[in-house]
Structures are given as structure tokens and as C-alpha cells.
Write a protein that holds these residues in place. Structure first.
Motif, short mmCIF file in Angstrom:
data_model
loop_
_atom_site.label_atom_id
_atom_site.label_comp_id
_atom_site.label_asym_id
_atom_site.label_seq_id
_atom_site.Cartn_x
_atom_site.Cartn_y
_atom_site.Cartn_z
N GLU A 49 -19.30 0.79 -42.06
CA GLU A 49 -18.57 -0.08 -42.97
C GLU A 49 -18.64 0.41 -44.42
OE1 GLU A 49 -16.63 -2.69 -42.25
OE2 GLU A 49 -16.99 -2.29 -40.12
N LYS A 50 -19.80 0.91 -44.82
CA LYS A 50 -20.02 1.35 -46.20
C LYS A 50 -19.15 2.56 -46.56
CE LYS A 50 -23.20 1.37 -49.69
NZ LYS A 50 -23.35 0.32 -50.62
N THR A 51 -18.81 3.40 -45.57
CA THR A 51 -18.07 4.63 -45.85
C THR A 51 -16.65 4.62 -45.29
OG1 THR A 51 -18.99 5.67 -43.88
CG2 THR A 51 -20.16 6.02 -45.95
N LEU A 52 -16.18 3.50 -44.82
CA LEU A 52 -14.85 3.42 -44.23
C LEU A 52 -13.76 3.87 -45.21
CD1 LEU A 52 -13.67 2.66 -41.52
CD2 LEU A 52 -13.43 0.33 -42.33
N HIS A 53 -13.92 3.55 -46.47
CA HIS A 53 -12.91 3.91 -47.48
C HIS A 53 -12.91 5.40 -47.81
CE1 HIS A 53 -16.58 3.52 -49.84
NE2 HIS A 53 -15.99 4.26 -50.76
N LYS A 54 -13.92 6.13 -47.42
CA LYS A 54 -14.04 7.56 -47.75
C LYS A 54 -13.26 8.48 -46.80
CE LYS A 54 -18.63 7.43 -49.84
NZ LYS A 54 -19.92 8.11 -49.87
N TRP A 55 -12.77 7.94 -45.70
CA TRP A 55 -12.13 8.77 -44.68
C TRP A 55 -10.67 9.03 -45.02
CZ3 TRP A 55 -14.38 10.84 -40.29
CH2 TRP A 55 -15.69 10.45 -40.06
N SER A 56 -10.29 10.30 -45.05
CA SER A 56 -8.87 10.65 -45.20
C SER A 56 -8.26 10.70 -43.80
CB SER A 56 -8.73 12.00 -45.88
OG SER A 56 -9.20 13.04 -45.04
N GLN A 57 -6.95 10.67 -43.74
CA GLN A 57 -6.28 10.69 -42.44
C GLN A 57 -6.55 11.99 -41.69
OE1 GLN A 57 -4.78 8.00 -41.09
NE2 GLN A 57 -4.76 9.22 -39.24
#
Length: 157
Positions: A49-57
Motif C-alpha cells: 500500500e505504501k508504494t502503490l503510487h510508485k509503480w509505472s505502467q
């Protein structure tokens, strides 16, 4: 003839219940809180959850390629476990986004040694140099020395 069928049916049911019980017990053990008050699964969910925003497509697609050999029934669990390990590494490295290097490193550390053969093959197909990742391939649990935890704690402090 019918009694033989009943015996075989009983053995089959007992065997299937034992297998199901084994997997349920493993999940139960992962849910038990450790010394810090959180379970293994709690930490996995936290890092995910903490790193979900860090993932690129592109990185999501690459992770999907890497987990493709996992049977579909277990793929979601494998994906979350691997992604949480990658997230943990990303937090440790203080990265703004998940990099290909961190993704590969996390995949190696989160998967058993038997899966590394597939990863090597996939990296070769993508023309990615394996040499920087060799130390991580060597960190498989089967290769750990005796008292590795104590040596690691001493090295860390």
C-alpha cells in the motif's frame, strides 16, 4: 467392490482435507504477530500500500510478465508478495519510483530458488545484464550459512 470404492473415496477425502489444512495452517502462521506486533502478511500489505503510487505502467507490465508462469490460482498472492518485497526495497533505497533494477532485485529476493531459472531466461530475452544481480541470486535460503542471522545482525550494528 463397493467397499473398495468407499475406502478409496475416504482416502481421497482425507488426503484433500490434509492438503487444504496444510495451506490454511501456513496462512495462519503468516498471520500470527511477531515481536514487533505485526505479522508477515501485515508487513506485506503495508509495503504494498505504501508504494502503490510508485509503480509505472511499464514496471507493472514487467512484473506481470515475471509472474505469468505462476498458476492463475496463486498468481494474485505471488504478485502481492513480490510487489511488497519490491516496495520494501524501494523504501529502503528512498526511491521516488520503482526502477527496473529494484524490481528485479525484489523479485529475486521474494521468490524461491527454483524460479530463478525462469527469471534468468526472461532477462536474457530482454537483453538485461544479469551480472549485477548475481549476489542476490546467491542469497537463496538454501545457500545461507549456519548462524547467518547472528552474522547479519553483527554486520548491521
Amino acid at each position: 467392490m463397493i467397499s473398495l470404492f468407499i475406502i478409496l473415496w475416504g482416502c481421497l477425502l482425507i488426503g484433500l482435507m490434509a492438503i487444504g489444512g496444510y495451506f490454511m495452517f501456513r496462512k495462519f502462521l503468516k498471520r500470527l504477530p511477531k515481536e514487533d506486533g505485526r505479522s508477515i502478511m501485515d508487513w506485506e500489505e503495508y509495503y504494498f500500500e505504501k508504494t502503490l503510487h510508485k509503480w509505472s505502467q511499464a514496471e507493472k507490465d514487467f512484473l506481470e510478465e515475471l509472474v505469468s508462469p505462476v498458476p492463475e490460482l496463486f498468481r494474485d498472492v505471488a504478485r502481492q508478495r513480490i510487489a511488497s518485497k519490491i516496495g520494501e526495497l524501494s523504501i529502503q533505497k528512498d526511491e521516488e519510483s520503482i526502477t527496473r533494477s529494484t524490481l528485479i532485485e525484489g523479485y529475486i529476493l521474494a521468490t524461491p530458488k527454483r524460479d530463478h531459472k525462469f527469471l534468468r531466461k526472461k532477462l536474457k530475452e530482454k537483453n538485461i545484464d544479469i551480472a549485477p544481480y548475481e549476489p542476490f541470486f546467491q542469497q537463496s535460503k538454501e545457500d545461507y550459512q549456519e548462524n547467518w542471522e547472528e552474522k547479519y545482525k553483527q554486520k548491521k550494528s
